[in-house]
Design a protein around this motif. Structure first.
Motif, PDB file in Angstrom:
ATOM      1  N   GLU A  48       0.991  -1.150   0.101  1.00  0.00           N
ATOM      2  CA  GLU A  48      -0.118   0.101  -0.002  1.00  0.00           C
ATOM      3  C   GLU A  48       0.750   1.268  -0.074  1.00  0.00           C
ATOM      4  O   GLU A  48       0.739   2.227  -0.770  1.00  0.00           O
TER       5      GLU A  48
ATOM      6  N   THR B 241      -3.959   3.256  -5.328  1.00  0.00           N
ATOM      7  CA  THR B 241      -4.547   2.530  -4.191  1.00  0.00           C
ATOM      8  C   THR B 241      -4.537   0.996  -4.914  1.00  0.00           C
ATOM      9  O   THR B 241      -4.285   0.665  -5.986  1.00  0.00           O
TER      10      THR B 241
ATOM     11  N   LYS C  68       1.032   4.257  -2.781  1.00  0.00           N
ATOM     12  CA  LYS C  68       0.844   5.556  -2.551  1.00  0.00           C
ATOM     13  C   LYS C  68       1.923   6.427  -3.000  1.00  0.00           C
ATOM     14  O   LYS C  68       1.716   7.545  -3.058  1.00  0.00           O
TER      15      LYS C  68
ATOM     16  N   TYR D  37      -8.263  -5.458  -1.027  1.00  0.00           N
ATOM     17  CA  TYR D  37      -8.944  -5.080  -2.455  1.00  0.00           C
ATOM     18  C   TYR D  37     -10.227  -4.492  -2.601  1.00  0.00           C
ATOM     19  O   TYR D  37     -10.666  -4.034  -3.398  1.00  0.00           O
TER      20      TYR D  37
ATOM     21  N   GLN E 228      -7.188  -0.344  -5.744  1.00  0.00           N
ATOM     22  CA  GLN E 228      -8.136  -0.532  -6.760  1.00  0.00           C
ATOM     23  C   GLN E 228      -7.364  -0.158  -8.315  1.00  0.00           C
ATOM     24  O   GLN E 228      -8.087  -0.457  -9.289  1.00  0.00           O
ATOM     25  N   ASN E 229      -6.063   0.160  -8.322  1.00  0.00           N
ATOM     26  CA  ASN E 229      -5.405   0.458  -9.543  1.00  0.00           C
ATOM     27  C   ASN E 229      -4.554  -0.665  -9.923  1.00  0.00           C
ATOM     28  O   ASN E 229      -4.043  -0.933 -10.990  1.00  0.00           O
TER      29      ASN E 229
END
Length: 144
Positions: free
Chosen positions: A75, A84, A79, A112, A86-87
């Protein structure tokens, strides 16, 4: 002979130009000012165009705590370029204990939030760090 030489020079010129095509690479490596690890020879996150290639994050234990540690590190890697989970479009998971990973998969899935990537899980006899039991690498796609 003149035609053969012309073709040779045309092909040589083309190959030279094809090899000189460069891509813009942006790097991030755990807030390291050099943005890469020169001793092992890798970078944690490499951004090319709108793609992120994230090197594996590891843990010594395939436990809920160890899995959470890996995904928290991933994560942070995401960042570093404003992404995130979701990418994430592809996940590769390597472990020395696939059954333990399957048992604790709910920890991974929570990161996720129901939006899962393509994924490959592989059991291996050992990882680069001999004490590591789990390594996960990601590929993420950023919006243009």
């Amino acid at each position: 002979m003149k035609i053969i030489l012309s073709l040779f020079f045309a092909c040589t010129t083309f190959l030279c130009h094809a090899q000189n095509n460069s891509i813009k690479k942006e790097k991030w490596h755990w807030d390291n000012p050099s943005r890469q690890d020169t001793s092992a020879g890798y970078v944690q996150v490499l951004k090319v165009d709108n793609m992120l290639y994230i090197s594996g994050a590891v843990t010594k234990e395939v436990t809920p705590e160890g899995i959470r540690q890996v995904y928290n590190a991933l994560e942070k890697s995401l960042k570093s370029f404003g992404a995130t989970f979701q990418n994430v479009v592809k996940e590769n998971l390597y472990t020395t204990d696939i059954e333990a990973m399957k048992k604790h998969n709910s920890i991974r899935k929570a990161f996720y939030n129901g939006d899962f990537p393509a994924a490959t899980w592989v059991q291996v006899s050992r990882l680069y760090m001999s004490e590591a039991k789990l390594e996960v690498e990601l590929t993420a796609h950023l919006p243009k």
